[in-house]
Design a protein around this motif. Structure first.
Motif, PDB file in Angstrom:
ATOM      1  N   VAL A 128     -10.789  22.822  19.449  1.00  0.00           N
ATOM      2  CA  VAL A 128     -12.209  23.180  19.511  1.00  0.00           C
ATOM      3  C   VAL A 128     -12.696  23.155  20.957  1.00  0.00           C
ATOM      4  CG1 VAL A 128     -14.530  22.400  18.898  1.00  0.00           C
ATOM      5  CG2 VAL A 128     -12.747  22.493  17.146  1.00  0.00           C
ATOM      6  N   ASP A 129     -12.277  22.139  21.703  1.00  0.00           N
ATOM      7  CA  ASP A 129     -12.683  22.032  23.106  1.00  0.00           C
ATOM      8  C   ASP A 129     -12.199  23.233  23.928  1.00  0.00           C
ATOM      9  OD1 ASP A 129     -13.878  19.636  22.506  1.00  0.00           O
ATOM     10  OD2 ASP A 129     -12.282  18.393  23.371  1.00  0.00           O
ATOM     11  N   ALA A 130     -11.061  23.814  23.506  1.00  0.00           N
ATOM     12  CA  ALA A 130     -10.493  24.952  24.235  1.00  0.00           C
ATOM     13  C   ALA A 130     -10.950  26.291  23.669  1.00  0.00           C
ATOM     14  CB  ALA A 130      -8.970  24.872  24.196  1.00  0.00           C
ATOM     15  N   GLY A 131     -11.806  26.265  22.640  1.00  0.00           N
ATOM     16  CA  GLY A 131     -12.303  27.507  22.066  1.00  0.00           C
ATOM     17  C   GLY A 131     -11.332  28.211  21.149  1.00  0.00           C
ATOM     18  N   VAL A 132     -10.343  27.492  20.622  1.00  0.00           N
ATOM     19  CA  VAL A 132      -9.364  28.078  19.704  1.00  0.00           C
ATOM     20  C   VAL A 132      -9.903  27.981  18.277  1.00  0.00           C
ATOM     21  CG1 VAL A 132      -6.999  27.928  18.827  1.00  0.00           C
ATOM     22  CG2 VAL A 132      -7.470  27.423  21.236  1.00  0.00           C
ATOM     23  N   PRO A 133      -9.869  29.057  17.494  1.00  0.00           N
ATOM     24  CA  PRO A 133     -10.412  28.997  16.129  1.00  0.00           C
ATOM     25  C   PRO A 133      -9.604  28.092  15.220  1.00  0.00           C
ATOM     26  CG  PRO A 133      -9.357  31.129  16.534  1.00  0.00           C
ATOM     27  CD  PRO A 133      -9.403  30.420  17.845  1.00  0.00           C
ATOM     28  N   VAL A 134     -10.283  27.180  14.531  1.00  0.00           N
ATOM     29  CA  VAL A 134      -9.627  26.253  13.604  1.00  0.00           C
ATOM     30  C   VAL A 134     -10.371  26.266  12.277  1.00  0.00           C
ATOM     31  CG1 VAL A 134      -8.813  24.756  15.478  1.00  0.00           C
ATOM     32  CG2 VAL A 134     -10.982  24.238  14.331  1.00  0.00           C
ATOM     33  N   TRP A 135      -9.649  25.887  11.223  1.00  0.00           N
ATOM     34  CA  TRP A 135     -10.259  25.708   9.918  1.00  0.00           C
ATOM     35  C   TRP A 135     -11.077  24.419   9.953  1.00  0.00           C
ATOM     36  CZ3 TRP A 135     -11.312  28.927   6.315  1.00  0.00           C
ATOM     37  CH2 TRP A 135     -11.637  28.481   5.031  1.00  0.00           C
ATOM     38  N   PRO A 136     -12.312  24.419   9.422  1.00  0.00           N
ATOM     39  CA  PRO A 136     -13.167  23.230   9.559  1.00  0.00           C
ATOM     40  C   PRO A 136     -12.616  22.021   8.809  1.00  0.00           C
ATOM     41  CG  PRO A 136     -14.179  24.856   8.106  1.00  0.00           C
ATOM     42  CD  PRO A 136     -12.993  25.528   8.735  1.00  0.00           C
ATOM     43  N   SER A 137     -12.884  20.857   9.348  1.00  0.00           N
ATOM     44  CA  SER A 137     -12.517  19.595   8.699  1.00  0.00           C
ATOM     45  C   SER A 137     -13.456  18.514   9.208  1.00  0.00           C
ATOM     46  CB  SER A 137     -11.062  19.219   8.982  1.00  0.00           C
ATOM     47  OG  SER A 137     -10.856  19.020  10.357  1.00  0.00           O
ATOM     48  N   ALA A 138     -13.511  17.427   8.472  1.00  0.00           N
ATOM     49  CA  ALA A 138     -14.383  16.309   8.854  1.00  0.00           C
ATOM     50  C   ALA A 138     -13.626  14.997   8.678  1.00  0.00           C
ATOM     51  CB  ALA A 138     -15.643  16.300   7.987  1.00  0.00           C
ATOM     52  N   PRO A 139     -13.828  14.032   9.574  1.00  0.00           N
ATOM     53  CA  PRO A 139     -13.142  12.746   9.429  1.00  0.00           C
ATOM     54  C   PRO A 139     -13.667  11.971   8.231  1.00  0.00           C
ATOM     55  CG  PRO A 139     -14.757  12.639  11.201  1.00  0.00           C
ATOM     56  CD  PRO A 139     -14.708  14.071  10.754  1.00  0.00           C
ATOM     57  N   VAL A 140     -12.761  11.271   7.562  1.00  0.00           N
ATOM     58  CA  VAL A 140     -13.128  10.400   6.440  1.00  0.00           C
ATOM     59  C   VAL A 140     -12.528   9.024   6.720  1.00  0.00           C
ATOM     60  CG1 VAL A 140     -12.885   9.949   3.977  1.00  0.00           C
ATOM     61  CG2 VAL A 140     -13.298  12.290   4.787  1.00  0.00           C
ATOM     62  N   ASN A 141     -13.369   8.123   7.205  1.00  0.00           N
ATOM     63  CA  ASN A 141     -12.931   6.749   7.460  1.00  0.00           C
ATOM     64  C   ASN A 141     -13.476   5.754   6.444  1.00  0.00           C
ATOM     65  OD1 ASN A 141     -11.177   7.000   9.695  1.00  0.00           O
ATOM     66  ND2 ASN A 141     -12.942   7.363  11.024  1.00  0.00           N
ATOM     67  N   ASP A 142     -14.404   6.209   5.615  1.00  0.00           N
ATOM     68  CA  ASP A 142     -14.915   5.360   4.541  1.00  0.00           C
ATOM     69  C   ASP A 142     -15.559   6.265   3.495  1.00  0.00           C
ATOM     70  OD1 ASP A 142     -17.466   6.069   5.520  1.00  0.00           O
ATOM     71  OD2 ASP A 142     -17.693   4.195   6.637  1.00  0.00           O
ATOM     72  N   ALA A 143     -16.090   5.666   2.445  1.00  0.00           N
ATOM     73  CA  ALA A 143     -16.649   6.449   1.345  1.00  0.00           C
ATOM     74  C   ALA A 143     -17.907   7.206   1.750  1.00  0.00           C
ATOM     75  CB  ALA A 143     -16.938   5.535   0.157  1.00  0.00           C
ATOM     76  N   VAL A 144     -18.671   6.660   2.704  1.00  0.00           N
ATOM     77  CA  VAL A 144     -19.865   7.375   3.169  1.00  0.00           C
ATOM     78  C   VAL A 144     -19.456   8.668   3.869  1.00  0.00           C
ATOM     79  CG1 VAL A 144     -21.873   7.258   4.691  1.00  0.00           C
ATOM     80  CG2 VAL A 144     -21.229   5.263   3.334  1.00  0.00           C
ATOM     81  N   ASP A 145     -18.430   8.586   4.733  1.00  0.00           N
ATOM     82  CA  ASP A 145     -17.900   9.802   5.370  1.00  0.00           C
ATOM     83  C   ASP A 145     -17.485  10.819   4.316  1.00  0.00           C
ATOM     84  OD1 ASP A 145     -18.191   8.826   7.941  1.00  0.00           O
ATOM     85  OD2 ASP A 145     -16.078   8.309   8.191  1.00  0.00           O
ATOM     86  N   PHE A 146     -16.817  10.326   3.272  1.00  0.00           N
ATOM     87  CA  PHE A 146     -16.293  11.229   2.242  1.00  0.00           C
ATOM     88  C   PHE A 146     -17.414  11.998   1.553  1.00  0.00           C
ATOM     89  CE2 PHE A 146     -15.369  11.803  -2.311  1.00  0.00           C
ATOM     90  CZ  PHE A 146     -14.314  12.703  -2.216  1.00  0.00           C
ATOM     91  N   TRP A 147     -18.421  11.276   1.062  1.00  0.00           N
ATOM     92  CA  TRP A 147     -19.491  11.948   0.319  1.00  0.00           C
ATOM     93  C   TRP A 147     -20.323  12.839   1.235  1.00  0.00           C
ATOM     94  CZ3 TRP A 147     -18.609  12.377  -4.487  1.00  0.00           C
ATOM     95  CH2 TRP A 147     -18.036  11.346  -5.228  1.00  0.00           C
ATOM     96  N   THR A 148     -20.476  12.433   2.498  1.00  0.00           N
ATOM     97  CA  THR A 148     -21.201  13.274   3.450  1.00  0.00           C
ATOM     98  C   THR A 148     -20.463  14.584   3.689  1.00  0.00           C
ATOM     99  OG1 THR A 148     -22.114  11.310   4.545  1.00  0.00           O
ATOM    100  CG2 THR A 148     -22.150  13.375   5.789  1.00  0.00           C
ATOM    101  N   ALA A 149     -19.147  14.494   3.890  1.00  0.00           N
ATOM    102  CA  ALA A 149     -18.357  15.702   4.121  1.00  0.00           C
ATOM    103  C   ALA A 149     -18.303  16.579   2.878  1.00  0.00           C
ATOM    104  CB  ALA A 149     -16.944  15.325   4.566  1.00  0.00           C
TER     105      ALA A 149
END
Length: 431
Positions: A128-149
């Motif tokens: 992402v920092d280099a401007g290369v297209p990636v499939w979106p993803s989100a970090p999940v470190n706990d259940a709050v992260d999970f439900w938010t994502a």
């Protein structure tokens, strides 16, 4: 030259193919000695009365796949004497090999590079920092992260570890009940309050391809692109076929993937020489990287690359690392890439009544029944989407004919691998 090889391939039978390849490279090199650490059962499988002269050491390490024993044994070997190369082609060995190289001052993939190619979140941040297209993803470190994502991406979605073997612990989530069960299983795998280290991604109906090949001396040495068919790590389904068919290397489609792979490798802290396996979504805006690994793909992906190039991928990569021209091992060159497909045959449970020793179709290069698929055995209900009756590698006179040959192959498997209900009689003798 002395090379220390960590060969941690999970499937025991694959050592029959892999270790002779390393010996071929050493013999072709002429001054290369090998020390190889492997899992238990390999020496009995290969039946060596005497080791080939190119192998100084072939040692089974108990609990190979559990961190600890391999690291200790390598450190002991490094303390005794000089190795020029630590070669580790399997995903479970990538990180520890990098740490051991840095400990001993041996050139090769660094720890920072290994992390970038193993940790899906770290990898995508670089891109992402280099401007290369990636499939979106989100970090999940706990259940709050999970439900938010999950609220962000919606259903269906994919929950998977930032770093793991193959498709282990991957969850496809299609409804709220599955979501609650998936995050519960995820939490149960880590100590209380420890970060989960997972990622959540939106599920896609876009085509998915895998791009495989070799990067050497700061350039793309070999590239093949194949489209997944049937169930894959992105679309698991019990009882379905899964595999892949190569895309014409001369096509615009392959050119787009080539451009993306070159941008990805340039954006990541990449080794000078490595084998890669990338998974790429084909979106309406063009290819987007799902993930890339600095090692050969597993199972049918590796068979596909071997059939296409003429050399087993780990052998090809080892040749590049040791200065051996892969053409001396059977590589046909870029103009000799063969149209290839590979498939894991759809699983069926029941009493195995007949399994052919070989496939008689003239376009099939290799048929390998899965472990336990033997006449007289009873196959339980399918437990994982990647359970299969066997792996098959095949070719075609041209790329448009690969789908037709796949259909013919699946018809052959349905007719020729006979499985009935437990307790049923076997087939009548052929007349």
């Amino acid at each position: 030259m002395r090379a220390l090889i960590l060969e941690g391939i999970a499937t025991l039978e694959r050592y029959r193919d892999i270790l002779p390849g390393y010996v071929r490279v050493a013999r072709t090199h002429g001054d290369l000695r090998l020390s190889i650490l492997v899992r238990d059962g390999v020496r009995d499988l290969l039946g060596y009365r005497e080791l080939p002269p190119e192998i100084e050491l072939l040692e089974e390490v108990p609990d190979y796949f559990v961190p600890g024993a391999v690291e200790r044994r390598v450190m002991d070997l490094l303390a005794v004497g000089g190795f020029d190369l630590i070669y580790a082609p399997r995903e479970g060995d990538i990180i520890r090999a990098a740490r051991l190289r840095e400990l001993a001052g041996i050139p090769g993939q660094s720890f920072a590079s290994a992390l970038a190619y193993r940790d899906k979140l770290r990898m995508k941040q670089h891109l992402v920092d280099a401007g290369v297209p990636v499939w979106p993803s989100a970090p999940v470190n706990d259940a709050v992260d999970f439900w938010t994502a999950l609220d962000r991406f919606g259903l269906p979605c994919v929950l998977k570890p930032r770093s793991d073997r193959g498709s282990f612990n991957l969850e496809i989530i299609r409804d709220r009940a599955q979501a609650a069960a998936a995050i519960g299983r995820c939490a149960a795998r880590v100590p209380i309050d420890a970060p989960f280290r997972y990622v959540l991604e939106p599920y896609s109906e876009h085509p998915m391809c895998h791009a495989d090949g070799f990067w050497h001396d700061d350039r793309l040495e070999v590239l093949t692109v194949s489209e997944y068919v049937g169930a894959t790590a992105a679309r698991p389904s019990l009882g379905a076929v899964f595999g892949s068919l190569m895309v014409d290397p001369a096509s615009e489609r392959t050119a787009r993937h080539r451009d993306l792979v070159e941008r990805v490798v340039a954006a990541l802290p990449s080794p000078r020489t490595f084998c890669f396996h990338a998974e790429i979504w084909e979106t309406q805006d063009g290819p987007a990287l799902n993930e890339i690994a600095a090692r050969p793909g597993g199972r049918f992906v590796a068979y596909n690359l071997q059939n296409a190039t003429g050399v087993e991928p780990a052998e090809f990569w080892f040749a590049l690392e040791t200065g051996v021209d892969p053409r001396r091992l059977g590589y046909r060159g870029p103009d000799g890439i063969r149209p290839s497909g590979s498939v894991a045959l759809p699983y069926r449970s029941g009493l195995v009544q007949r399994v052919p020793a070989r496939c008689g179709l003239d376009f099939v290069q290799d048929f390998r029944p899965a472990a336990g698929v033997l006449a007289g055995s009873v196959l339980p209900p399918q437990g994982q989407w990647f359970d299969t009756l066997g792996d098959v590698v095949f070719s075609a006179p041209g790329y448009p004919a690969l789908p037709r040959n796949l259909d013919r192959l699946l018809e052959w498997a349905e007719r020729s691998i006979l499985i009935g209900a437990p307790g049923t009689a076997g087939p009548e003798p052929a007349r």
